[in-house]
Each structure stands twice: as C-alpha cells, then as structure tokens.
Design an enzyme around this catalytic site. Structure first.
Site, PDB file in Angstrom:
ATOM      1  N   ASP A 222       0.850  -1.187   0.000  1.00 25.43           N
ATOM      2  CA  ASP A 222       0.000   0.000   0.000  1.00 25.43           C
ATOM      3  C   ASP A 222       0.890   1.242   0.000  1.00 25.43           C
ATOM      4  O   ASP A 222       1.927   1.250   0.645  1.00 25.43           O
ATOM      5  CB  ASP A 222      -0.918   0.024   1.222  1.00 25.43           C
TER       6      ASP A 222
HETATM    7  C1  LIG Z   1       2.787   8.840  -5.334  1.00 25.72           C
HETATM    8  C2  LIG Z   1       2.470   7.885  -6.431  1.00 25.72           C
HETATM    9  C3  LIG Z   1       1.464   6.927  -6.289  1.00 25.72           C
HETATM   10  N1  LIG Z   1       1.186   6.054  -7.285  1.00 25.72           N
HETATM   11  C4  LIG Z   1       0.135   5.011  -7.132  1.00 25.72           C
HETATM   12  C5  LIG Z   1       0.668   3.686  -6.588  1.00 25.72           C
HETATM   13  C6  LIG Z   1      -0.599   2.993  -6.151  1.00 25.72           C
HETATM   14  O1  LIG Z   1      -1.112   2.223  -7.210  1.00 25.72           O
HETATM   15  C7  LIG Z   1      -1.553   4.144  -5.840  1.00 25.72           C
HETATM   16  C8  LIG Z   1      -1.864   4.168  -4.380  1.00 25.72           C
HETATM   17  O2  LIG Z   1      -2.929   3.310  -4.110  1.00 25.72           O
HETATM   18  P1  LIG Z   1      -2.857   1.985  -3.251  1.00 25.72           P
HETATM   19  O3  LIG Z   1      -4.078   1.983  -2.394  1.00 25.72           O
HETATM   20  O4  LIG Z   1      -1.524   1.830  -2.616  1.00 25.72           O
HETATM   21  O5  LIG Z   1      -2.966   0.814  -4.339  1.00 25.72           O
HETATM   22  P2  LIG Z   1      -4.068   0.493  -5.419  1.00 25.72           P
HETATM   23  O6  LIG Z   1      -5.435   0.633  -4.863  1.00 25.72           O
HETATM   24  O7  LIG Z   1      -3.737   1.285  -6.668  1.00 25.72           O
HETATM   25  O8  LIG Z   1      -3.745  -1.023  -5.750  1.00 25.72           O
HETATM   26  P3  LIG Z   1      -3.949  -2.340  -4.859  1.00 25.72           P
HETATM   27  O9  LIG Z   1      -4.863  -3.223  -5.641  1.00 25.72           O
HETATM   28  O10 LIG Z   1      -2.559  -2.909  -4.765  1.00 25.72           O
HETATM   29  O11 LIG Z   1      -4.492  -1.976  -3.509  1.00 25.72           O
HETATM   30  O12 LIG Z   1      -0.878   5.344  -6.232  1.00 25.72           O
HETATM   31  C9  LIG Z   1       1.885   6.110  -8.501  1.00 25.72           C
HETATM   32  O13 LIG Z   1       1.629   5.324  -9.402  1.00 25.72           O
HETATM   33  N2  LIG Z   1       2.876   7.034  -8.652  1.00 25.72           N
HETATM   34  C10 LIG Z   1       3.207   7.924  -7.681  1.00 25.72           C
HETATM   35  O14 LIG Z   1       4.131   8.744  -7.894  1.00 25.72           O
END
Ligand SMILES: Cc1cn([C@H]2C[C@H](O)[C@@H](COP(=O)(O)OP(=O)(O)OP(=O)(O)O)O2)c(=O)[nH]c1=O
EC number: 3.6.1.9
Length: 204
Positions: A85
């Site tokens: 996460d």
């Molecule tokens: C700060 C930042 C975040 N992010 C993304 C990463 C994560 O996918 C998202 C944060 O949300 P998360 O809740 O970490 O993940 P998610 O819901 O996308 O996926 P999961 O199914 O694994 O729960 O933000 C980027 O892609 N680039 C960046 O620079």
C-alpha cells in the site's frame, strides 16, 4: 523453493515492478462475482490520530488478510502472497487517492512548492511467516500554478494515485528532487520487496 508468488494488487505498476526483478507471479484480486466481506473503501479509512506510518502498515496487513481469505475461498494452489500500500503524507495530513477532479486539484495545490513523504509498505505471507518492510521517500515538488494544475488534472493521470500524481508520468516535470526509492514512490519498492522475497526462500 517457491516457483511463484501471488500478487494481491489491481495496480499494473506493481506487477511491472515485480516483473523487473524476474519474479513469476499470479494476480490474486477481488472479482465482481466474488464480493469481498470487507468493503475496500472501509479498509482504507484513516483512524483518528493515526500516523501515516501506522496507517500504511495497517492497511497493508488488512489487504494481506483479505488476500489470504480469497485464496482459501477459491481453493487455489498454496504459494506466498505479496501485497502493498502506498500513501502520501504532507505534514500531519494523509493524502489518499483523490475521489474527484476537485479533490485532485486540492491535493496538487497542497503539494506545490513543498516536500512531502511517500510511504509504501509491503507484506508477504509465506506459510505461517509474515514478512514486512516499509519504504519512506521524500519528494520535492516545484511550484505548480493553477493553469498547470488544471492541465495536469485534465490529463486524467492523478486519478487512482495516492497524492494525485504519478512520478512515472507527466508529474515528473514538476519533481525537483527525490530521496529514497523511486520504485517505492511508484507503488512497490523493489529493493525492500526483493529482501522479503529472499527471506521467504525466493532466489533473487
Ligand atoms: C505517489 C504515487 C502513487 N502512485 C500510485 C501507486 C498505487 O497504485 C496508488 C496508491 O494506491 P494503493 O491503495 O496503494 O494501491 P491500489 O489501490 O492502486 O492497488 P492495490 O490493488 O494494490 O491496492 O498510487 C503512482 O503510481 N505514482 C506515484 O508517484
């Protein structure tokens, strides 16, 4: 030795980053016809006075618990399960994924010209062992004026991303400096992930 890991994530970036270190993986995600006992939005609620560090690690643990239950429910082959996460923290504020373009605009205004932290927790369940790691990075944003923020929001890139930006995308034009883990900011810190996988017996 394990031949593959389950990746409990909807995020294509996490899958890509795991691929980068040559780890064979299968996705283990919620499906429409298989409603999860816990609503994902409730899962990502911040508790009163909870720190960003506690929050990101707690949510990762909950995601992993949900994934273990999913594996059991589906009667799939046993293998270690990985999840993670990412959260953005600015001072005492925790910035999750924007729910609207308006909220994305507000987040970017708050980040403009300031340094914030990006925290990504990873957790791996391998048999009865749970291995965890936390990556913390600092990101310095240049000043973005409102026309630049509007154009960036209109690109659609902020949606679905913690803090309303993607370091791997157009936002890079505004990122003056980072200290920490580029892959961690993108969603899966490769170094920390390799360490937990190695500790669980993967050859890397
Ligand atoms: C700060 C930042 C975040 N992010 C993304 C990463 C994560 O996918 C998202 C944060 O949300 P998360 O809740 O970490 O993940 P998610 O819901 O996308 O996926 P999961 O199914 O694994 O729960 O933000 C980027 O892609 N680039 C960046 O620079």
């Amino acid at each position: 030795m394990h031949s593959f890991v389950y990746l409990a994530s909807q995020s294509p970036r996490r899958s890509q980053l795991l691929e980068q270190i040559g780890i064979a993986h299968r996705l283990l995600v919620a499906q429409d016809h298989d409603p999860e006992p816990q609503d994902p939005e409730a899962l990502e609620q911040v508790l009163p006075r909870e720190s960003a560090t506690d929050y990101v690690q707690r949510v990762t643990g909950l995601k992993l618990d949900a994934a273990i239950a999913r594996l059991q429910r589906r009667g799939l082959e046993q293998a270690p399960i990985l999840c993670s996460d990412t959260t953005v923290s600015l001072g005492r504020h925790i910035l999750g994924k924007p729910e609207s373009q308006e909220q994305a605009r507000e987040m970017l205004q708050a980040l403009s010209g300031k340094t914030h932290r990006v925290l990504t927790a990873v957790a791996l369940q391998s048999g009865r062992k749970r291995l965890t790691s936390l990556s913390v990075s600092s990101v310095e944003f240049a000043v973005m004026d409102s026309a630049q923020i509007d154009a960036y929001v209109a690109s659609g890139e902020p949606m679905g991303k913690a803090g309303a930006y993607g370091v791997q995308g157009r936002a890079a034009a505004y990122i003056a400096r980072i200290s920490g883990s580029y892959s961690g900011i993108m969603g899966l810190p490769v170094f920390e992930t390799a360490n937990v996988l190695r500790a669980a017996g993967f050859a890397i």
